[in-house]
Design a protein around this motif. Structure first.
Motif, PDB file in Angstrom:
ATOM      1  N   TYR A 199     -36.681  -7.395 -19.943  1.00 56.10           N
ATOM      2  CA  TYR A 199     -37.686  -8.445 -19.786  1.00 56.10           C
ATOM      3  C   TYR A 199     -37.637  -8.996 -18.361  1.00 56.10           C
ATOM      4  CZ  TYR A 199     -40.371 -12.698 -20.616  1.00 56.10           C
ATOM      5  OH  TYR A 199     -41.320 -13.688 -20.557  1.00 56.10           O
ATOM      6  N   GLY A 200     -38.790  -9.136 -17.746  1.00 60.11           N
ATOM      7  CA  GLY A 200     -38.844  -9.691 -16.396  1.00 60.11           C
ATOM      8  C   GLY A 200     -38.844  -8.647 -15.305  1.00 60.11           C
ATOM      9  N   ASP A 201     -38.743  -7.358 -15.666  1.00 64.49           N
ATOM     10  CA  ASP A 201     -38.732  -6.285 -14.676  1.00 64.49           C
ATOM     11  C   ASP A 201     -40.167  -5.833 -14.399  1.00 64.49           C
ATOM     12  OD1 ASP A 201     -37.222  -4.881 -12.942  1.00 64.49           O
ATOM     13  OD2 ASP A 201     -36.474  -3.418 -14.365  1.00 64.49           O
ATOM     14  N   ASP A 202     -41.066  -6.809 -14.199  1.00 62.94           N
ATOM     15  CA  ASP A 202     -42.502  -6.544 -14.184  1.00 62.94           C
ATOM     16  C   ASP A 202     -42.939  -5.538 -13.122  1.00 62.94           C
ATOM     17  OD1 ASP A 202     -42.193  -8.566 -15.955  1.00 62.94           O
ATOM     18  OD2 ASP A 202     -43.824  -9.803 -15.195  1.00 62.94           O
ATOM     19  N   ASP A 203     -42.480  -5.732 -11.882  1.00 68.84           N
ATOM     20  CA  ASP A 203     -42.948  -4.883 -10.789  1.00 68.84           C
ATOM     21  C   ASP A 203     -42.685  -3.414 -11.073  1.00 68.84           C
ATOM     22  OD1 ASP A 203     -43.826  -7.087  -9.439  1.00 68.84           O
ATOM     23  OD2 ASP A 203     -42.086  -7.233  -8.117  1.00 68.84           O
ATOM     24  N   LYS A 204     -41.511  -3.127 -11.630  1.00 63.81           N
ATOM     25  CA  LYS A 204     -41.173  -1.739 -11.925  1.00 63.81           C
ATOM     26  C   LYS A 204     -42.021  -1.193 -13.064  1.00 63.81           C
ATOM     27  CE  LYS A 204     -36.406  -2.000 -10.254  1.00 63.81           C
ATOM     28  NZ  LYS A 204     -34.970  -1.922 -10.627  1.00 63.81           N
ATOM     29  N   VAL A 205     -42.317  -2.053 -14.045  1.00 64.35           N
ATOM     30  CA  VAL A 205     -43.156  -1.614 -15.157  1.00 64.35           C
ATOM     31  C   VAL A 205     -44.554  -1.263 -14.657  1.00 64.35           C
ATOM     32  CG1 VAL A 205     -44.254  -2.291 -17.327  1.00 64.35           C
ATOM     33  CG2 VAL A 205     -41.877  -2.891 -16.896  1.00 64.35           C
ATOM     34  N   PHE A 206     -45.103  -2.094 -13.758  1.00 65.35           N
ATOM     35  CA  PHE A 206     -46.425  -1.811 -13.217  1.00 65.35           C
ATOM     36  C   PHE A 206     -46.413  -0.490 -12.444  1.00 65.35           C
ATOM     37  CE2 PHE A 206     -46.460  -6.669 -12.936  1.00 65.35           C
ATOM     38  CZ  PHE A 206     -46.822  -6.776 -14.277  1.00 65.35           C
ATOM     39  N   ALA A 207     -45.332  -0.247 -11.712  1.00 65.31           N
ATOM     40  CA  ALA A 207     -45.212   1.009 -10.967  1.00 65.31           C
ATOM     41  C   ALA A 207     -45.114   2.189 -11.918  1.00 65.31           C
ATOM     42  CB  ALA A 207     -43.981   0.962 -10.055  1.00 65.31           C
ATOM     43  N   ALA A 208     -44.419   2.000 -13.041  1.00 65.09           N
ATOM     44  CA  ALA A 208     -44.287   3.077 -14.024  1.00 65.09           C
ATOM     45  C   ALA A 208     -45.631   3.405 -14.660  1.00 65.09           C
ATOM     46  CB  ALA A 208     -43.277   2.686 -15.103  1.00 65.09           C
ATOM     47  N   ILE A 209     -46.454   2.382 -14.872  1.00 66.92           N
ATOM     48  CA  ILE A 209     -47.791   2.609 -15.422  1.00 66.92           C
ATOM     49  C   ILE A 209     -48.585   3.496 -14.463  1.00 66.92           C
ATOM     50  CG2 ILE A 209     -50.011   1.501 -15.908  1.00 66.92           C
ATOM     51  CD1 ILE A 209     -48.458  -0.897 -16.952  1.00 66.92           C
ATOM     52  N   LYS A 210     -48.531   3.161 -13.185  1.00 67.81           N
ATOM     53  CA  LYS A 210     -49.253   3.954 -12.192  1.00 67.81           C
ATOM     54  C   LYS A 210     -48.697   5.378 -12.114  1.00 67.81           C
ATOM     55  CE  LYS A 210     -50.442  -0.036  -9.309  1.00 67.81           C
ATOM     56  NZ  LYS A 210     -50.264  -0.704  -7.999  1.00 67.81           N
ATOM     57  N   ALA A 211     -47.398   5.520 -12.358  1.00 67.52           N
ATOM     58  CA  ALA A 211     -46.765   6.842 -12.293  1.00 67.52           C
ATOM     59  C   ALA A 211     -47.163   7.722 -13.475  1.00 67.52           C
ATOM     60  CB  ALA A 211     -45.249   6.692 -12.234  1.00 67.52           C
ATOM     61  N   GLY A 212     -47.613   7.096 -14.574  1.00 61.53           N
ATOM     62  CA  GLY A 212     -48.077   7.897 -15.706  1.00 61.53           C
ATOM     63  C   GLY A 212     -47.318   7.757 -17.001  1.00 61.53           C
ATOM     64  N   ALA A 213     -46.377   6.810 -17.080  1.00 61.27           N
ATOM     65  CA  ALA A 213     -45.670   6.589 -18.344  1.00 61.27           C
ATOM     66  C   ALA A 213     -46.641   6.034 -19.385  1.00 61.27           C
ATOM     67  CB  ALA A 213     -44.501   5.626 -18.144  1.00 61.27           C
ATOM     68  N   LEU A 214     -46.485   6.450 -20.640  1.00 62.17           N
ATOM     69  CA  LEU A 214     -47.398   6.015 -21.701  1.00 62.17           C
ATOM     70  C   LEU A 214     -46.796   4.975 -22.634  1.00 62.17           C
ATOM     71  CD1 LEU A 214     -49.231   9.285 -22.882  1.00 62.17           C
ATOM     72  CD2 LEU A 214     -50.031   7.506 -21.323  1.00 62.17           C
ATOM     73  N   GLY A 215     -45.463   4.914 -22.693  1.00 64.48           N
ATOM     74  CA  GLY A 215     -44.820   3.970 -23.596  1.00 64.48           C
ATOM     75  C   GLY A 215     -43.820   3.100 -22.865  1.00 64.48           C
ATOM     76  N   TYR A 216     -43.684   1.845 -23.325  1.00 64.70           N
ATOM     77  CA  TYR A 216     -42.784   0.895 -22.671  1.00 64.70           C
ATOM     78  C   TYR A 216     -42.083   0.082 -23.741  1.00 64.70           C
ATOM     79  CZ  TYR A 216     -46.073   2.349 -19.195  1.00 64.70           C
ATOM     80  OH  TYR A 216     -46.874   3.141 -18.408  1.00 64.70           O
ATOM     81  N   VAL A 217     -40.748   0.119 -23.721  1.00 62.21           N
ATOM     82  CA  VAL A 217     -39.954  -0.550 -24.746  1.00 62.21           C
ATOM     83  C   VAL A 217     -38.900  -1.420 -24.079  1.00 62.21           C
ATOM     84  CG1 VAL A 217     -38.438  -0.226 -26.733  1.00 62.21           C
ATOM     85  CG2 VAL A 217     -40.272   1.412 -26.295  1.00 62.21           C
ATOM     86  N   LEU A 218     -38.765  -2.655 -24.536  1.00 57.10           N
ATOM     87  CA  LEU A 218     -37.710  -3.520 -24.025  1.00 57.10           C
ATOM     88  C   LEU A 218     -36.367  -3.078 -24.591  1.00 57.10           C
ATOM     89  CD1 LEU A 218     -39.448  -7.004 -24.322  1.00 57.10           C
ATOM     90  CD2 LEU A 218     -38.971  -5.737 -22.226  1.00 57.10           C
ATOM     91  N   LYS A 219     -35.341  -3.132 -23.760  1.00 53.98           N
ATOM     92  CA  LYS A 219     -34.024  -2.647 -24.175  1.00 53.98           C
ATOM     93  C   LYS A 219     -33.439  -3.401 -25.360  1.00 53.98           C
ATOM     94  CE  LYS A 219     -32.092  -0.292 -20.177  1.00 53.98           C
ATOM     95  NZ  LYS A 219     -30.893  -0.163 -19.314  1.00 53.98           N
ATOM     96  N   ASP A 220     -33.778  -4.685 -25.472  1.00 53.83           N
ATOM     97  CA  ASP A 220     -33.206  -5.459 -26.568  1.00 53.83           C
ATOM     98  C   ASP A 220     -34.076  -5.422 -27.832  1.00 53.83           C
ATOM     99  OD1 ASP A 220     -35.287  -6.950 -25.639  1.00 53.83           O
ATOM    100  OD2 ASP A 220     -34.144  -8.787 -25.285  1.00 53.83           O
ATOM    101  N   SER A 221     -35.089  -4.551 -27.826  1.00 54.69           N
ATOM    102  CA  SER A 221     -35.932  -4.402 -29.014  1.00 54.69           C
ATOM    103  C   SER A 221     -35.186  -3.602 -30.075  1.00 54.69           C
ATOM    104  CB  SER A 221     -37.231  -3.669 -28.670  1.00 54.69           C
ATOM    105  OG  SER A 221     -37.999  -4.412 -27.762  1.00 54.69           O
ATOM    106  N   PRO A 222     -35.563  -3.732 -31.347  1.00 56.73           N
ATOM    107  CA  PRO A 222     -34.943  -2.931 -32.401  1.00 56.73           C
ATOM    108  C   PRO A 222     -35.306  -1.459 -32.243  1.00 56.73           C
ATOM    109  CG  PRO A 222     -36.799  -4.172 -33.261  1.00 56.73           C
ATOM    110  CD  PRO A 222     -36.558  -4.685 -31.880  1.00 56.73           C
ATOM    111  N   PRO A 223     -34.495  -0.552 -32.790  1.00 55.69           N
ATOM    112  CA  PRO A 223     -34.763   0.888 -32.672  1.00 55.69           C
ATOM    113  C   PRO A 223     -36.157   1.278 -33.164  1.00 55.69           C
ATOM    114  CG  PRO A 223     -32.572   0.517 -33.558  1.00 55.69           C
ATOM    115  CD  PRO A 223     -33.237  -0.823 -33.523  1.00 55.69           C
ATOM    116  N   GLU A 224     -36.697   0.508 -34.103  1.00 60.65           N
ATOM    117  CA  GLU A 224     -38.028   0.819 -34.635  1.00 60.65           C
ATOM    118  C   GLU A 224     -39.093   0.818 -33.533  1.00 60.65           C
ATOM    119  OE1 GLU A 224     -35.948  -1.352 -35.972  1.00 60.65           O
ATOM    120  OE2 GLU A 224     -35.413  -0.282 -37.827  1.00 60.65           O
ATOM    121  N   ASP A 225     -38.910  -0.048 -32.529  1.00 58.17           N
ATOM    122  CA  ASP A 225     -39.880  -0.105 -31.434  1.00 58.17           C
ATOM    123  C   ASP A 225     -39.845   1.185 -30.612  1.00 58.17           C
ATOM    124  OD1 ASP A 225     -40.424  -2.603 -32.323  1.00 58.17           O
ATOM    125  OD2 ASP A 225     -39.885  -3.666 -30.490  1.00 58.17           O
TER     126      ASP A 225
END
Length: 216
Positions: A86-112
């Motif tokens: 959470y809070g790693d926004d700039d990198k997430v935006f860069a990953a979107i531009k790079a082509g990643a399709l899914g984004y999961v927070l590390k502290d989310s449950p395995p179901e996510d």
């Protein structure tokens, strides 16, 4: 049932092993490799050609963004899910531009993570709800910024745009003068006007605006 072939890249050993054990329990998932850094992740993916790569965004040697860019170029059938904090926004935006399709927070449950892996394997995109709000807000800010830039750039003449584009390419005044068949004095006058209109104080600032406007 055809299984989703998965590679997991995470530099934290315990988390990587736990993810591999948990996800391998699913009937529709087969963990075909793991990696502790970005270079190893690419090596494993090139060898295994998985359906999905689940990768940490911050890793040694090559980060998740760099890995994603290479995967999209070399292995278009491999989809990428990014693990982030959470809070790693700039990198997430860069990953979107790079082509990643899914984004999961590390502290989310395995179901996510499972939901994201299954979604991208189907060619869909899946964002953690917390990230959606932050990403939409950032894109809204960028849209507003671009509109503001457009308004400022509307005051530039065609010649000033040409000069600004060449500044953005790192050209010196003499090189700009030679390229446009004008004198260095005229180039300096144009640059002074550009700085005044764009309200910048350096060539670096002007070059950044030129890149943002696609003039470079």
């Amino acid at each position: 049932m055809e299984k989703i072939r998965l590679v997991i890249a995470e530099d934290q050993t315990m988390m990587r092993e736990n993810l591999a054990q948990i996800l391998a329990l699913e009937d529709d998932i087969q963990v075909v490799g793991t990696a502790s850094d970005g270079e190893r992740a690419l090596s494993v993916c090139r060898a295994q050609k998985p359906d999905v790569l689940l990768t940490d965004i911050g890793m040694p040697k090559l980060n998740g963004i760099q890995v994603t860019e290479t995967i999209r170029q070399e292995l278009p059938n491999t989809q990428v899910v990014i693990l982030t904090i959470y809070g790693d926004d700039d990198k997430v935006f860069a990953a979107i531009k790079a082509g990643a399709l899914g984004y999961v927070l590390k502290d989310s449950p395995p179901e996510d993570a499972l939901a994201a892996i299954r979604a991208v394997a189907r060619g869909e995109s899946l964002l953690n709800p917390v990230l959606i709000t932050r990403i939409l807000a950032e894109f809204g800010r960028l849209t507003t910024q671009k509109a503001a830039d457009n308004a400022v750039f509307a005051h530039l003449t065609d010649r000033e745009r040409e000069v600004l584009g060449l500044i953005g390419k790192g050209m010196r005044n003499k090189e700009i003068a030679d390229a446009l068949f004008i004198s260095e004095k005229t180039v300096k006058n144009h640059i002074s006007k550009i700085f005044e209109k764009l309200e910048v104080n350096s060539r670096a600032e002007a070059a950044l605006l030129a890149a943002r406007q696609g003039l470079v």
